[in-house]
Design a protein around this motif. Sequence first.
Motif, PDB file in Angstrom:
ATOM      1  N   LYS A 167       0.800  -1.220   0.000  1.00  0.00           N
ATOM      2  CA  LYS A 167       0.000   0.000   0.000  1.00  0.00           C
ATOM      3  C   LYS A 167       0.837   1.277   0.000  1.00  0.00           C
ATOM      4  O   LYS A 167       0.286   2.374   0.030  1.00  0.00           O
ATOM      5  CB  LYS A 167      -0.914   0.021   1.242  1.00  0.00           C
ATOM      6  CG  LYS A 167      -2.054  -0.997   1.180  1.00  0.00           C
ATOM      7  CD  LYS A 167      -3.061  -0.615   0.100  1.00  0.00           C
ATOM      8  CE  LYS A 167      -4.317  -1.459   0.148  1.00  0.00           C
ATOM      9  NZ  LYS A 167      -4.102  -2.825  -0.354  1.00  0.00           N
ATOM     10  N   SER A 168       2.161   1.173   0.043  1.00  0.00           N
ATOM     11  CA  SER A 168       2.962   2.394  -0.036  1.00  0.00           C
ATOM     12  C   SER A 168       4.357   2.032  -0.488  1.00  0.00           C
ATOM     13  O   SER A 168       4.765   0.858  -0.416  1.00  0.00           O
ATOM     14  CB  SER A 168       3.033   3.107   1.319  1.00  0.00           C
ATOM     15  OG  SER A 168       3.996   2.489   2.144  1.00  0.00           O
ATOM     16  N   ALA A 169       5.074   3.070  -0.936  1.00  0.00           N
ATOM     17  CA  ALA A 169       6.451   2.842  -1.369  1.00  0.00           C
ATOM     18  C   ALA A 169       7.292   2.362  -0.198  1.00  0.00           C
ATOM     19  O   ALA A 169       8.275   1.639  -0.369  1.00  0.00           O
ATOM     20  CB  ALA A 169       7.015   4.130  -1.959  1.00  0.00           C
ATOM     21  N   ALA A 170       6.892   2.735   1.031  1.00  0.00           N
ATOM     22  CA  ALA A 170       7.646   2.328   2.208  1.00  0.00           C
ATOM     23  C   ALA A 170       7.365   0.881   2.588  1.00  0.00           C
ATOM     24  O   ALA A 170       7.981   0.347   3.508  1.00  0.00           O
ATOM     25  CB  ALA A 170       7.323   3.254   3.382  1.00  0.00           C
ATOM     26  N   GLY A 171       6.397   0.263   1.949  1.00  0.00           N
ATOM     27  CA  GLY A 171       6.194  -1.157   2.172  1.00  0.00           C
ATOM     28  C   GLY A 171       5.001  -1.523   3.036  1.00  0.00           C
ATOM     29  O   GLY A 171       4.802  -2.701   3.329  1.00  0.00           O
ATOM     30  N   GLN A 172       4.170  -0.564   3.463  1.00  0.00           N
ATOM     31  CA  GLN A 172       2.961  -0.919   4.197  1.00  0.00           C
ATOM     32  C   GLN A 172       2.105  -1.844   3.331  1.00  0.00           C
ATOM     33  O   GLN A 172       2.033  -1.652   2.115  1.00  0.00           O
ATOM     34  CB  GLN A 172       2.143   0.331   4.545  1.00  0.00           C
ATOM     35  CG  GLN A 172       2.506   0.959   5.870  1.00  0.00           C
ATOM     36  CD  GLN A 172       3.638   1.957   5.739  1.00  0.00           C
ATOM     37  OE1 GLN A 172       4.123   2.210   4.644  1.00  0.00           O
ATOM     38  NE2 GLN A 172       4.075   2.484   6.866  1.00  0.00           N
ATOM     39  N   ALA A 173       1.475  -2.799   3.971  1.00  0.00           N
ATOM     40  CA  ALA A 173       0.761  -3.793   3.169  1.00  0.00           C
ATOM     41  C   ALA A 173      -0.432  -4.339   3.921  1.00  0.00           C
ATOM     42  O   ALA A 173      -0.590  -4.128   5.126  1.00  0.00           O
ATOM     43  CB  ALA A 173       1.699  -4.935   2.799  1.00  0.00           C
ATOM     44  N   SER A 174      -1.315  -5.026   3.177  1.00  0.00           N
ATOM     45  CA  SER A 174      -2.458  -5.695   3.792  1.00  0.00           C
ATOM     46  C   SER A 174      -2.669  -7.020   3.070  1.00  0.00           C
ATOM     47  O   SER A 174      -2.092  -7.266   2.009  1.00  0.00           O
ATOM     48  CB  SER A 174      -3.708  -4.827   3.631  1.00  0.00           C
ATOM     49  OG  SER A 174      -4.042  -4.731   2.260  1.00  0.00           O
ATOM     50  N   TYR A 175      -3.490  -7.875   3.643  1.00  0.00           N
ATOM     51  CA  TYR A 175      -3.995  -9.033   2.916  1.00  0.00           C
ATOM     52  C   TYR A 175      -5.249  -8.594   2.212  1.00  0.00           C
ATOM     53  O   TYR A 175      -6.121  -7.952   2.812  1.00  0.00           O
ATOM     54  CB  TYR A 175      -4.309 -10.188   3.877  1.00  0.00           C
ATOM     55  CG  TYR A 175      -3.078 -10.819   4.488  1.00  0.00           C
ATOM     56  CD1 TYR A 175      -2.143 -11.471   3.677  1.00  0.00           C
ATOM     57  CD2 TYR A 175      -2.873 -10.803   5.853  1.00  0.00           C
ATOM     58  CE1 TYR A 175      -1.016 -12.053   4.248  1.00  0.00           C
ATOM     59  CE2 TYR A 175      -1.757 -11.377   6.418  1.00  0.00           C
ATOM     60  CZ  TYR A 175      -0.825 -12.008   5.606  1.00  0.00           C
ATOM     61  OH  TYR A 175       0.274 -12.583   6.160  1.00  0.00           O
TER      62      TYR A 175
END
Lengths: 349, 785
Positions: free
Chosen positions: A184-192
């Motif tokens: 979800k972001s260039a910094a690497g935040q993510a979700s399933y």
Amino acid sequence: MNVKVLLFCLLPAAPVLAQGFAGLGTDAEGFAVPERGRALQFPRDHGAHPDYRIEWWYLTATLQDADGRDYGAQWTLFRSALAPGESEGWDSPQVWMGHAGLTTPDTHFSAERFARGGIGQADVAAAPFAARIDDWHMTSTAPDGADAYSALQIAARDADFGYDLRLEANGPLVLHGQDGYSVKSAAGQASYYYSQPFYSVTGTLDLPGGPVAVTGQGWLDREWSSQPLASDQTGWDWFSIVLEDGHRLMGFQLRGRQTFTAGTWITPQGQATALPDGALSFTPQGTAQVAGRDIPVRWQIDWPEQGLSLQTAPVNPQSWMDLTVSYWEGPIRVTGSHDGRGYLEMTGY
Amino acid sequence: MTLQALLSHWARNKMQLAMLLAGLTLATALWSGVQALNAQARGAYATAAALVSTDGAARLESPSGQLPQALFVELRRAGVLVSPVAEGRFIMGDTRVTLLGIEPLTAPPGTAAALADGDLQGFLSGGGYAHPETVAQIGASDMALTPSQAVPVGTVLVDIGTAQTALGMADQISHLMLTGPAPDAMPEGLRMAQADAGAELDGLTDSFHLNLTAFGALAFAVGLFIVHSAVGLAFEQRRGLFRTLRSLGVPLRSLTLALALELALMALIAGLAGLGLGYVMAAALLPDVAATLRGLYGAPVPGSLQFSPVWALAGLAMAFAGAGLAGGQALWRLWHMPVLAPAQPRAWAIASGRAMRWQVVGALALGALAFVLGVFGSGLFAGFALLAAALLAAALLTPAALALCLRMAARLARAPVVQWFWADSRQNLPRLSLALMALMLALAANIGVGTMVASFRATFIGWLDQRLVAEMTVTPRDAAQARELEAFLTSRVDAVLPLRRVDATLAGQPGAVYAMRDHATFRDNWPLIQAAADSWDRLAGEQGALINEQLARRAGLWPGDRVALPGAGDVAILGVYPDYGNPLAQAIVTEDWFDRLYPDTPTRQLAIRTDDPDATRAALLDEFGLTAQAITDQAQAKALSLAIFERTFLITGALNVLTLSVAALALFATLVTLSGLRLVQLAPLWAMGLTVRQLAGLELARALVLAGLTMVLALPVGLMLAQVLLAVINVQAFGWRLPLQIFPADWARLAFWAGLAMLAASAWPAWRLWRGGGEPLLRVFAYER
């Protein structure tokens, strides 16, 4: 100031927190964090994940009546946890919020429900699958052995509108990102994140003028995480589009210091291609005055690599979810290189 | 220029100015102070109402007072928008509070507002919100308390889970707040009640506030007497000045305008001062008022005053209206005064026989009005109108009655100085009449209210002794503990009498039905005002119910009539019992019948009859393991009831003293302004050989005689007032009627204070006369024309 806004501001990650987003970038301390490479399992992952901070069951449907008049319906159950885990009674750290929307070309209805976990007012059971808050529900009607999401009944009701819809899936579940791990972001935040985008829908809308029989197409999104946004991200524009040739497109942009885009191209058979940051571009084409603010309700979506160039127009520009947590969400018509219908959600305006 | 000339008068008559300002200030202060108290209390009711309901929203409740939590979930699942509440009394730190447990996510917006800007995570995990005063009262406590003005005093707002744990109500709730439309079919065992606690409190406390307002109005009226006399005297003394100004060419319009402007200026100054004083007074009285309202009605009123511009503006408007009322006559007379009117310094309002006759006629008309109101009027307002008419009639009659007394006394006198004393007193009566009327009103109010309170206290104490026969009462934690307690105690004490009640609407009034066990304790002691034949046997035979006096009087139901009880239909009324200190309607049926009508009603308290309270107490504490707070002994209960009673009338006493002080000030003002004028009348006596000391003594004696006579006149008026209070106002306001009892010792005390006030008021003029010696008197002759 309303207590529920505060409560949901306090919960650092409700996805549709359109205003402020204070605390969305905080640490996911104590909560489980999505990991790349963890395989999703069903029916287990259809149910709730109380160790993660936030989660939702998000169904949208583009509908038409016998005269071809356009409608849209939304049914959402959000889960938000004050602390990881679940316990019985009022000690449960889980908080539930239900949203229902119903759009006609000239009116948009919205309603919300809140509930605490642990007492039975709202919950999600994985098998047999049922998600409930008050008398609103999304219940699996799938035969034994089939995927629980392959057939659903959803219903919601408020003082001046309601709907009862039956959904049949004509294709498989689709995993976004890398096998359901969605960055979800260039910094690497993510979700399933996974979806069932192949529903055909029949049902009845209850409108002030009386019941209306409708048919159409539906799209279910399932997503959970503990820290979905980077601290500078202020909102998003999210599209789910069903093209007339049977392809589906999910695409979104997260607005921040740097815009982050992502998407999934889905063939009529359900094969998914993840579209990396920058592949899709979203350009506002026209705004409308909605709830006292300028909101870009017409968009140009481009995917140059595939020669895709779509223009979207809302069925009702005033599709404002005027709730404790407010945002724009409604059905759209798609023209351009391909024709189709879809749903648009915009937050943070 | 004109205004300057007018104002110069006050520079020369500083005392008169001081009196005028003081009168208006005091009147405004008392009025606005009372209004501030009322406004504060009403605001508190609104706070309480907002917390427990949306505007006029209903609540769902079970007559037994508890519901299973599962019913809440069931209703929500059926689409009925309700929010659960668990509440109960709870000891926290140093005080007992109402623990109000709500569910913030489903609660109506008013409840949620109390939590705004707060730490919600803390709230959900066991924190509480309370009024700053309540936080201070609680002191040290395990709970993290956040001060909030939106929570009523005496309540701690917590999450429902916190409340259930603290109150031992696991999976139970007290009631449901309805936040959406009512369900089509009411679930079994539930009923809908209007949760308009604020409106209910408003209705119950209306009488109290009307009482306060009436006192404020009385004090205001007495204050206006002062202003009126001061303005009038100033007008008379300035007749010469007016003539001079008019002769110099000042138009009548400008002169009148200047005088009006002067009056407005005074009103502004005095009004502002009065507001300040009123605020101070209200702040000082508020703790008592709050305690009264809490004790009597359970109304949550904070004890600290908040400033509100509404009553401040109203108070200022009253100051202007009062000044206009008191000075209007002077303005009118100036407007109609011929340019060259005789400018002799005529004392103002030297009453001719005609003026007094008119007063008597007015008094008779008002008396007739009072009589009509007394016979045909109904309602609290008519009661107060009756009081106002009767008091005004009595006040107007005062000068004539005093004149009559003085004439009779003069006829009996033989010595020349004594004859002169009576004649001179009568001569001066018209000048003093306004101040004496004020004194009469204040004394009558004191006697009336004092008699009412004393009568009430005597009846109340006797009633308490009868009602509180049980040696101790025990409050169980829940229904299970109540059953255990009853089993535990049955073999150890003479009798265990459980107290059960369900809330009910009786003859359209909010109230409750109580269960009573057939036991000698009640048969022998329970006081009845009216009873049908064999009422106790018939009660035991389930042939009817007892009702309280409040219900009987308000609904006009007496033995022989029938009253509808929920679930039982119309039942016969077997007796009416007095029930002081409780504003709600009540009915009592026998225990067995009650249990059939309202099954599963939890026992709220157990009354215990025993010869050995100490041993029982020890057994409860040591063997049963009850906490000391759950046990109340008879003496404690009595002390608590008496304390509530005393507080109820504390505010009345304070206002009484203030009214009497205003009246004394009125007398002082009049006597001081008159003392200069009186020199002309005293000078011949001094010339004939009386010493200034003797003259001063006679002045004091006259004051005492007038005070004494006024007191004598005030007695019947005060008793009439007491009778109206007991038989009309109390019945309307509280729903009970009490016998009038007479307390002459109180009158003697009041007469002493009145005499002292009169002496104090006349001491300074007399002292000035004495200290001035013969010189001022001699000067009178020097000016003789």
